[in-house]
Every structure is written in C-alpha cells, then in structure tokens.
Design a protein around this motif. Structure first.
Motif, PDB file in Angstrom:
ATOM      1  N   ILE A  56       0.835  -1.204   0.000  1.00 41.39           N
ATOM      2  CA  ILE A  56       0.000   0.000   0.000  1.00 41.39           C
ATOM      3  C   ILE A  56       0.867   1.250   0.000  1.00 41.39           C
ATOM      4  O   ILE A  56       0.620   2.200  -0.741  1.00 41.39           O
ATOM      5  N   GLY A  57       1.911   1.244   0.838  1.00 41.18           N
ATOM      6  CA  GLY A  57       2.800   2.401   0.890  1.00 41.18           C
ATOM      7  C   GLY A  57       3.492   2.650  -0.427  1.00 41.18           C
ATOM      8  O   GLY A  57       3.646   3.786  -0.872  1.00 41.18           O
ATOM      9  N   LEU A  58       3.917   1.566  -1.094  1.00 37.61           N
ATOM     10  CA  LEU A  58       4.581   1.712  -2.392  1.00 37.61           C
ATOM     11  C   LEU A  58       3.634   2.293  -3.420  1.00 37.61           C
ATOM     12  O   LEU A  58       4.012   3.135  -4.232  1.00 37.61           O
ATOM     13  N   SER A  59       2.378   1.872  -3.379  1.00 34.59           N
ATOM     14  CA  SER A  59       1.406   2.387  -4.350  1.00 34.59           C
ATOM     15  C   SER A  59       1.180   3.868  -4.148  1.00 34.59           C
ATOM     16  O   SER A  59       1.069   4.632  -5.108  1.00 34.59           O
ATOM     17  N   ILE A  60       1.106   4.318  -2.893  1.00 39.86           N
ATOM     18  CA  ILE A  60       0.895   5.737  -2.619  1.00 39.86           C
ATOM     19  C   ILE A  60       2.118   6.544  -3.041  1.00 39.86           C
ATOM     20  O   ILE A  60       2.004   7.624  -3.625  1.00 39.86           O
ATOM     21  N   PHE A  61       3.325   6.014  -2.779  1.00 43.68           N
ATOM     22  CA  PHE A  61       4.553   6.705  -3.185  1.00 43.68           C
ATOM     23  C   PHE A  61       4.613   6.848  -4.706  1.00 43.68           C
ATOM     24  O   PHE A  61       4.941   7.904  -5.241  1.00 43.68           O
ATOM     25  N   PRO A  94      -3.549 -12.273  -8.739  1.00 42.15           N
ATOM     26  CA  PRO A  94      -3.551 -10.802  -8.729  1.00 42.15           C
ATOM     27  C   PRO A  94      -2.535 -10.224  -9.699  1.00 42.15           C
ATOM     28  O   PRO A  94      -1.402 -10.696  -9.783  1.00 42.15           O
ATOM     29  N   GLU A  95      -2.975  -9.186 -10.438  1.00 41.08           N
ATOM     30  CA  GLU A  95      -2.097  -8.516 -11.391  1.00 41.08           C
ATOM     31  C   GLU A  95      -1.545  -7.203 -10.847  1.00 41.08           C
ATOM     32  O   GLU A  95      -0.403  -6.852 -11.121  1.00 41.08           O
ATOM     33  N   LYS A  96      -2.338  -6.480 -10.066  1.00 43.99           N
ATOM     34  CA  LYS A  96      -1.895  -5.176  -9.576  1.00 43.99           C
ATOM     35  C   LYS A  96      -2.803  -4.714  -8.453  1.00 43.99           C
ATOM     36  O   LYS A  96      -3.912  -5.230  -8.257  1.00 43.99           O
ATOM     37  N   LEU A  97      -2.318  -3.724  -7.712  1.00 43.44           N
ATOM     38  CA  LEU A  97      -3.148  -3.034  -6.723  1.00 43.44           C
ATOM     39  C   LEU A  97      -3.933  -1.960  -7.466  1.00 43.44           C
ATOM     40  O   LEU A  97      -3.374  -0.986  -7.946  1.00 43.44           O
ATOM     41  N   ASP A  98      -5.227  -2.168  -7.575  1.00 46.58           N
ATOM     42  CA  ASP A  98      -6.069  -1.290  -8.387  1.00 46.58           C
ATOM     43  C   ASP A  98      -6.448  -0.014  -7.637  1.00 46.58           C
ATOM     44  O   ASP A  98      -6.418   1.081  -8.195  1.00 46.58           O
ATOM     45  N   GLN A  99      -6.835  -0.146  -6.375  1.00 45.17           N
ATOM     46  CA  GLN A  99      -7.259   0.999  -5.569  1.00 45.17           C
ATOM     47  C   GLN A  99      -6.871   0.774  -4.118  1.00 45.17           C
ATOM     48  O   GLN A  99      -6.710  -0.371  -3.676  1.00 45.17           O
TER      49      GLN A  99
END
Length: 240
Positions: free
Chosen positions: A10-15, A189-194
C-alpha cells in the motif's frame, strides 16, 4: 510477515502515485443500508449508494447491492451478494460515456471484540461483468459487449467507543483501510487497483439506527496517472 507485506504494498502504491500525475476531485457518498434478520443465523440486507461529485451537481455512481448472510455466533459472517453499479461520465479522466457493471461476490467477515475496542477483517471476491466502451470511427464512444474481470478486496476496520450515553446510544471512532487487488480475468492478482482509507465517527442512535460519517480518501491507479478522490461519506444503517 503477510501484514507487513500488505502495508509495504500500500505504501509503495501511494509513493508511486505521488511520482505520477494525480487527478484530484471531491465527492459526496451517501448510503442507506437496511438489514433484516430472518432467523438466528440467516439475515438479508440491501445497500443503496448515492455518489455525487463536482459540488453535488453530477452523478459519479449509483449502486444497489443486496446480500444474503449466514452467521456463526457473533464473530463470523459469510455472505453472497449482487451489485448493480451505474458508472457515470463526470470528468475528462472518468469513463467517456455512462456504463453499467453487474457483479456477483462472496464475502467473509471476521470480528474481534475487546473491552475497549473492536476490529474486523472483511474479505470479498468479486466476479465483475462490465460493459465494454469502444471508440467508434467518428470519434464518439459506444457500448460493445461485456468485459469479465475478477477483483479481491481486503478491508481492516477498527472501532473505539468514545462516549456511551446509555446502553443503546454510543459514539465511536471508526477507521479502516481497504486494498483492491485486480485479478484481470484470472485467479492471480495482477496489480493493486485501488486503496481506500476512512476516518470518522459512528453514532448508534438506538437498537435499530446507526449513523457513520467521516473523511474517505481513495487512490485509484490508471494506466499513466492516479485518481485521488477525496470524499465526505455518510452511511445510515437501519436494522429491522
């Protein structure tokens, strides 16, 4: 280790979102949630979601979501449900025309209650049937068939009572984080969508009515940008 990995993801996605272009907009989400207990273990409920944006002038989404639940005591809830989702075209970064999604989902909720707080895990797997939007020769858009995708959602919520007026009337602090994993049309899973984050308060008016309201922040990943939706969300729950 699994929880640490999820937090890092989650942190990586926000960064990454901050490094890419961000599309910021503001919304008001309002939900009516009606519950009916049928037997000691069986119950049904239905959500009606009214989601507006652009200073409430435009529709963002309208959702009807009925459930059937089976509970094991007070700690474990298994449910199956259906969602009708109308997605509207409301900005240059949203869908170019209105489109509908129908999905079926399976859900498991595990609750833990302690003397001074409670928390819950909710796991939901969705089979999504989305209208496919295609561009026509004259640079307009139309619906051409259905696209099938899978998605997994994990939500962790904590509630802390702040003040008890009496046995039935309680004011609580509520916070949750929910990650959406896009599986495409597979079971991997392919990616963090949201990623959804919420902080607000919940007020139990009596044995039948509860109101929750607060700030809801969403990061949604798209191909080359992120949508950051900042929302004031209110939910009215009525138990029959």
């Amino acid at each position: 280790m699994k929880k640490i990995g999820l937090v890092l993801l989650i942190g990586l996605s926000i960064f990454t979102a901050k490094a890419q272009e961000r599309k910021l907009h503001f919304s008001s989400w309002n939900t009516i949630d009606i519950h009916k207990k049928l037997t000691q273990n069986w119950s049904v409920n239905a959500e009606f979601n009214f989601r507006r944006t652009n200073f409430l002038t435009d529709w963002e989404q309208f959702i009807i979501r009925p459930f059937v639940h089976y509970t094991f005591g007070n700690d474990l809830d298994v449910a199956i449900g259906y969602s009708y989702i109308k997605n509207y075209s409301y900005a240059d970064f949203s869908a170019p025309i209105d489109a509908v999604e129908n999905n079926i989902f399976q859900q498991l909720t595990i609750k833990h209650a302690f003397s001074k707080f409670s928390f819950a895990h909710r796991l939901r797997f969705e089979e999504r049937f989305q209208q496919k939007i295609v561009k026509t020769e004259n640079d307009s858009y139309s619906i051409d068939g259905i696209r099938y995708r899978n998605r997994f959602r994990y939500k962790f919520q904590i509630a802390i009572p702040l003040y008890k007026f009496n046995t039935n009337r309680v004011l609580s602090l509520v916070a949750y984080d929910e990650a959406h994993l896009d599986f495409g049309n597979r079971l991997r899973p392919e990616k963090l969508d949201q990623n959804w984050m919420f902080l607000g308060v919940s007020f139990r008016v009596n044995n039948h009515i509860k109101i929750r309201t607060g700030y809801h922040d969403i990061y949604a990943k798209r191909t080359d940008f992120f949508i950051n939706n900042q929302i004031w969300e209110t939910t009215l729950t009525y138990k029959m």
